[in-house]
Design an enzyme around this catalytic site. Structure first.
Site, PDB file in Angstrom:
ATOM      1  N   GLU A 296      53.241  32.593  53.674  1.00 32.18           N
ATOM      2  CA  GLU A 296      52.631  32.646  54.971  1.00 32.18           C
ATOM      3  C   GLU A 296      52.078  30.973  55.224  1.00 32.18           C
ATOM      4  O   GLU A 296      52.011  30.996  56.635  1.00 32.18           O
ATOM      5  CB  GLU A 296      50.773  33.466  54.832  1.00 32.18           C
ATOM      6  CG  GLU A 296      51.526  34.438  55.861  1.00 32.18           C
ATOM      7  CD  GLU A 296      50.516  35.629  55.132  1.00 32.18           C
ATOM      8  OE1 GLU A 296      50.352  37.261  55.431  1.00 32.18           O
ATOM      9  OE2 GLU A 296      48.897  35.061  55.279  1.00 32.18           O
ATOM     10  N   GLY A 390      48.951  39.367  54.577  1.00 38.49           N
ATOM     11  CA  GLY A 390      50.025  39.475  54.364  1.00 38.49           C
ATOM     12  C   GLY A 390      50.455  40.039  53.078  1.00 38.49           C
ATOM     13  O   GLY A 390      51.914  39.750  52.485  1.00 38.49           O
ATOM     14  N   LYS A 410      29.416  38.685  41.324  1.00 37.65           N
ATOM     15  CA  LYS A 410      28.053  38.473  41.255  1.00 37.65           C
ATOM     16  C   LYS A 410      27.186  38.669  39.983  1.00 37.65           C
ATOM     17  O   LYS A 410      26.401  39.131  39.451  1.00 37.65           O
ATOM     18  CB  LYS A 410      27.551  39.908  42.093  1.00 37.65           C
ATOM     19  CG  LYS A 410      28.289  39.790  43.105  1.00 37.65           C
ATOM     20  CD  LYS A 410      28.127  39.041  44.831  1.00 37.65           C
ATOM     21  CE  LYS A 410      28.597  39.300  45.788  1.00 37.65           C
ATOM     22  NZ  LYS A 410      29.036  38.115  46.274  1.00 37.65           N
TER      23      LYS A 410
HETATM   24  N1  COA Z   1      33.435  43.645  44.215  1.00 38.09           N
HETATM   25  C1  COA Z   1      32.145  43.041  45.005  1.00 38.09           C
HETATM   26  N2  COA Z   1      32.195  41.994  45.989  1.00 38.09           N
HETATM   27  C2  COA Z   1      34.311  41.149  45.048  1.00 38.09           C
HETATM   28  C3  COA Z   1      34.202  41.808  44.431  1.00 38.09           C
HETATM   29  C4  COA Z   1      33.825  42.996  44.067  1.00 38.09           C
HETATM   30  N3  COA Z   1      34.858  44.228  42.782  1.00 38.09           N
HETATM   31  N4  COA Z   1      35.194  40.567  44.270  1.00 38.09           N
HETATM   32  C5  COA Z   1      34.696  39.786  44.505  1.00 38.09           C
HETATM   33  N5  COA Z   1      33.794  40.227  45.571  1.00 38.09           N
HETATM   34  C6  COA Z   1      32.936  39.108  46.194  1.00 38.09           C
HETATM   35  C7  COA Z   1      32.454  37.442  45.786  1.00 38.09           C
HETATM   36  O1  COA Z   1      31.442  37.780  45.168  1.00 38.09           O
HETATM   37  C8  COA Z   1      33.070  36.945  46.976  1.00 38.09           C
HETATM   38  O2  COA Z   1      31.217  37.421  47.687  1.00 38.09           O
HETATM   39  P1  COA Z   1      30.268  36.178  48.439  1.00 38.09           P
HETATM   40  O3  COA Z   1      31.764  35.512  49.439  1.00 38.09           O
HETATM   41  O4  COA Z   1      29.668  36.520  48.648  1.00 38.09           O
HETATM   42  O5  COA Z   1      30.123  35.242  47.289  1.00 38.09           O
HETATM   43  C9  COA Z   1      34.053  37.339  48.002  1.00 38.09           C
HETATM   44  O6  COA Z   1      34.220  38.946  47.722  1.00 38.09           O
HETATM   45  C10 COA Z   1      35.214  36.740  47.969  1.00 38.09           C
HETATM   46  O7  COA Z   1      35.669  36.689  46.767  1.00 38.09           O
HETATM   47  P2  COA Z   1      36.244  35.160  45.367  1.00 38.09           P
HETATM   48  O8  COA Z   1      35.545  35.549  43.669  1.00 38.09           O
HETATM   49  O9  COA Z   1      35.669  33.694  46.057  1.00 38.09           O
HETATM   50  O10 COA Z   1      37.625  35.546  46.142  1.00 38.09           O
HETATM   51  P3  COA Z   1      38.719  35.330  46.936  1.00 38.09           P
HETATM   52  O11 COA Z   1      37.628  33.106  47.475  1.00 38.09           O
HETATM   53  O12 COA Z   1      39.769  33.918  46.451  1.00 38.09           O
HETATM   54  O13 COA Z   1      39.140  36.079  47.729  1.00 38.09           O
HETATM   55  C11 COA Z   1      39.593  37.960  48.612  1.00 38.09           C
HETATM   56  C12 COA Z   1      39.610  37.460  47.804  1.00 38.09           C
HETATM   57  C13 COA Z   1      40.271  39.830  47.713  1.00 38.09           C
HETATM   58  C14 COA Z   1      38.116  38.898  49.444  1.00 38.09           C
HETATM   59  C15 COA Z   1      40.801  37.820  49.187  1.00 38.09           C
HETATM   60  O14 COA Z   1      42.301  37.390  48.442  1.00 38.09           O
HETATM   61  C16 COA Z   1      41.561  38.711  50.274  1.00 38.09           C
HETATM   62  O15 COA Z   1      40.716  38.499  51.869  1.00 38.09           O
HETATM   63  N6  COA Z   1      42.747  39.409  50.034  1.00 38.09           N
HETATM   64  C17 COA Z   1      43.367  39.871  51.575  1.00 38.09           C
HETATM   65  C18 COA Z   1      44.154  39.081  51.837  1.00 38.09           C
HETATM   66  C19 COA Z   1      45.280  38.433  51.805  1.00 38.09           C
HETATM   67  O16 COA Z   1      45.625  38.355  50.317  1.00 38.09           O
HETATM   68  N7  COA Z   1      46.068  37.376  51.666  1.00 38.09           N
HETATM   69  C20 COA Z   1      46.476  37.001  50.856  1.00 38.09           C
HETATM   70  C21 COA Z   1      47.891  37.004  51.742  1.00 38.09           C
HETATM   71  S1  COA Z   1      48.981  35.868  51.516  1.00 38.09           S
END
Ligand code: COA
Length: 504
Positions: A296, A390, A410
Site C-alpha cells: 500500500e 488493507g 500498557k
Molecule cells: N489492547 C489495548 N490496546 C492495545 C493493545 C491491546 N491488545 N495492543 C496495542 N494497544 C494500544 C497500544 O498501547 C497503543 O496505544 P497508545 O497509542 O495509547 O500508546 C496503540 O494500541 C498502538 O499500539 P502499538 O503497539 O504502537 O502498535 P502499532 O502502531 O504497530 O499499531 C495497530 C497496531 C493494530 C493499531 C495497527 O497496526 C493498525 O491500525 N492495524 C490495522 C490496519 C492495518 O493493518 N493497516 C496496514 C494494512 S496495509
C-alpha cells in the site's frame, strides 16, 4: 516553480480561486471524496477553509453544517483533524487514524464505516454509499490537454474524479514535478458481470496511464497550494520490534531452505509502523537482493532497500515518508523514478492480484486469540483504533499472512494473546503466522487445538502463559465441544477485568 505555472490547461486556469472561495461552493450535507492516503497527497487548503466556514455557520445557530468524508485512507491533521474538531464530519470512511476523529467516533458523535480498502471504489461505483457530490483532489500539475498529473498518493482519486458531480482541484507546487511518470492509472476496471482479468503478473508491470482523465466541465474550482505532505518521523526500532523482526527473518530463511519460498522471497506487503520498519531494516541487512514489494505505502525502509538493491521494484498506492524520508526522495528522485509505481488502491490492494502474485502480508494487530483469530481494530471490543485498512485485502488473499504485535500492552496490564478476541477482523482461516517478541507460531495446517498450544507456548508473555494454559486445559476438559474448546462464560472475562480493574 509556482502552482500557476503548473496549470497549463487554459480552461482550468480560468477557474483559479482562493481556498475560501472554493469552500463556499461546498453545500451542507455533501458527500465529498477527498484525496489522501496516509499523510500524502491530501488537499492542504480547502479542508481548512471549509472547517472555518463550518465553524462560522454553526456558531450562528443554523442547522448543523456537516459533510460526509470519503478518502483513500487516513490523512493528516490539516484534513481529518480540522474537520473533526469543528464537528464537521457526519460520516467518515474508509479509514482514519486521527486522534480527534477517533475520539468523535468512540463518543458516538461521528459515524464511521470501516472498509477493506480494495473495495471502496466498488462501493462507490455500485451506489452503496449514495451519490458523491464533490471530489476534492490534490494534484502535482494540470497538463495543457486537461489531464491531471497525480500527486504523492493515488488512493481512490480515479474513482472520485469519475463519480463526483463536481470537482475541486488543489495544485500543489511543493510536490516534486518529477513524480510525473511514476503513476499507473488503470482504466480497465468494470462492475460485474463485465469484469475482465487484470493483466498484471509482476509487481513491475505497467498496465495503465500516467495521468487522470478529468472532464474540464466538472471542475468548479482550482486552488493553488505550496505545502509539504505530513507524516510522522520514524522512531528507531526498539528491542521488542527487533526481536519480532528477527523471528520473521529466521522464518523466511527456513522457508527458503525447505523450498517453500524462492530466494527472492515473494512480493512483500508491509503495514506502517515500528515493527514493519524493523523487518524491512532486517531484510536490508541480510543476504536478500532484488526483492519486490506489492504493497500500500512506500515507507522510509523501502527507499533504503531500493537504494541498496535489496528491493528491485516497489508497487504501492502512496508514499508514507517521514520528513527525512521525503527529503531523501526529493533529492534523489531520479534514482527512484523507475523503481516505484503508484497505482489506484483498487489495484494496489486487489484480491485477484494478491492471490496471483502470492503476497507475503505483514501487518500489526491489537490482539490474537489462542485459536488464531485476530483483532486489528477494536480496543476491548468496542473502541475503534484506526480501521482494518488493507490488512484484510492482503491477509486473506496473500500466500503468507503474518500478524505481529508485542506480547503485552500498557506496561503489561494487557496481554495481546487472549482466550477469545473481543472483535474479529481476520478469522483463523486467514491467519497463517503470529509473531511476538517471544516467538513465532506457524499455524499452517494445524487444527484449532494444535494452534492453541503453538500460540500459547511461542507467543504469549511468560507472565500470562500459565493463565492461558489453565483456561485452555479447563476448556478442553469441560465436556463441551472439543474442536475449538472454550468456556463461554469466561472467554471475554480478561477484557471485562481490564475494563473494571485496569489489568487483565
Ligand atoms: N489492547 C489495548 N490496546 C492495545 C493493545 C491491546 N491488545 N495492543 C496495542 N494497544 C494500544 C497500544 O498501547 C497503543 O496505544 P497508545 O497509542 O495509547 O500508546 C496503540 O494500541 C498502538 O499500539 P502499538 O503497539 O504502537 O502498535 P502499532 O502502531 O504497530 O499499531 C495497530 C497496531 C493494530 C493499531 C495497527 O497496526 C493498525 O491500525 N492495524 C490495522 C490496519 C492495518 O493493518 N493497516 C496496514 C494494512 S496495509
Amino acid at each position: 516553480m509556482s502552482a500557476t505555472s503548473r496549470i497549463l490547461c487554459p480552461t482550468l486556469k480560468e477557474r483559479v480561486m482562493s481556498a475560501e472561495q472554493a469552500a463556499e461552493l461546498i453545500p451542507a450535507g455533501a458527500n465529498i471524496g477527498m484525496s489522501g492516503f496516509t499523510g500524502a497527497g491530501y488537499p492542504k487548503a480547502v479542508p481548512k477553509a471549509l472547517a472555518e466556514r463550518i465553524k462560522r455557520v454553526n456558531a450562528e445557530g443554523n442547522d448543523p453544517f456537516r459533510i460526509s468524508l470519503w478518502t483513500g485512507a487516513s490523512t493528516a491533521p490539516e484534513l481529518d483533524g480540522v474537520l473533526a474538531e469543528v464537528d464537521g464530519i457526519e460520516m467518515r470512511l474508509p479509514f482514519q487514524s486521527d486522534p480527534i476523529c477517533r475520539n468523535k467516533i468512540n463518543t458516538g458523535t461521528m459515524d464511521y464505516v470501516d472498509l477493506h480498502l480494495s473495495e471502496v471504489s466498488q462501493y462507490a461505483w455500485s451506489g452503496f454509499l449514495g451519490k458523491m457530490n464533490i471530489a476534492l483532489i490534490e494534484v502535482a500539475g494540470i497538463r495543457e490537454d486537461g489531464k491531471l498529473i497525480p500527486s504523492s498518493s493515488i488512493g481512490n482519486n480515479k474513482t472520485w474524479i469519475e463519480q463526483a458531480d463536481k470537482i475541486i482541484l488543489e495544485v500543489n507546487s511543493k510536490q516534486n514535478i518529477k513524480l510525473e511518470g511514476m503513476h499507473d492509472i488503470y482504466y480497465g476496471t468494470a462492475l460485474p458481470p463485465n469484469r475482465k482479468p487484470i493483466m498484471l503478473t509482476d509487481p513491475a508491470d505497467r498496465i495503465g496511464e500516467f495521468y487522470f482523465e478529468c472532464p474540464p466541465e466538472k471542475v468548479i474550482a482550482v486552488v493553488e497550494t505550496n505545502a509539504e505532505d505530513r507524516n510522522s518521523p520514524f522512531k528507531a526500532p526498539d528491542a521488542v520490534s527487533q526481536k519480532i523482526a528477527q523471528h520473521i527473518l529466521d522464518f523466511f530463511e527456513r522457508e527458503i531452505e525447505v523450498g517453500r519460498l524462492p530466494k527472492e522471497l515473494l512480493p512483500i506487503q508491509s503495514g506502517v509502523g515500528n515493527i514493519p520498519n524493523a523487518v524491512l531494516e532486517g531484510l536490508d541487512a541480510g543476504p536478500f537482493k532484488n526483492l519486490s514489494a506489492f504493497t500500500e505505502v512506500i515507507q522510509d525502509g523501502m527507499l533504503k532497500m531500493l537504494k541498496s538493491g535489496t528491493l528491485g521494484v516497489a508497487s504501492a498506492t502512496a508514499f508514507s515518508l517521514s520528513p527525512e524520508g521525503l527529503k531523501e526522495f526529493d533529492e534523489n528522485i531520479d534514482l527512484y523514478h523507475d523503481k516505484i509505481i503508484l497505482r489506484q488502491q483498487d489495484i494496489s490492494n486487489n484480491p485477484e492480484l494478491a492471490r496471483r502474485l502470492g503476497i507475503i502480508a505483514m501487518n500489526g494487530m491489537i490482539e490474537a486469540d489462542i485459536y488464531g483469530n485476530v483483532n486489528s481494530t477494536h480496543v476491548m471490543g468496542t473502541r475503534m483504533m484506526n480501521g482494518i485498512g488493507g490488512s484484510g485485502d492482503f491477509a486473506r488473499n496473500g500466500y503468507l499472512s503474518i500478524f505481529v504485535s508485542p506480547s503485552i500492552a500498557k506496561d503489561g496490564a494487557i496481554s495481546s494473546i487472549v482466550p477469545m478476541v473481543s472483535h474479529v477482523d481476520h478469522t483463523e482461516h486467514d491467519v497463517k503466522v503470529i509473531v511476538t517478541e517471544h516467538g513465532l507460531a506457524d499455524l499452517r495446517g494445524l487444527s484449532p487445538r494444535q494452534r492453541a498450544r503453538e500460540i500459547i507456548n511461542n507467543c504469549a508473555d511468560p507472565s500470562y502463559r500459565p493463565a492461558l494454559q489453565d483456561y485452555y486445559e479447563r476448556a478442553l476438559h469441560s465436556g463441551r465441544g472439543m474442536h475449538t474448546p472454550h468456556l463461554l462464560s469466561e472467554a471475554l472475562s480478561w477484557h471485562e477485568r481490564y475494563e473494571n480493574e485496569g489489568h487483565m
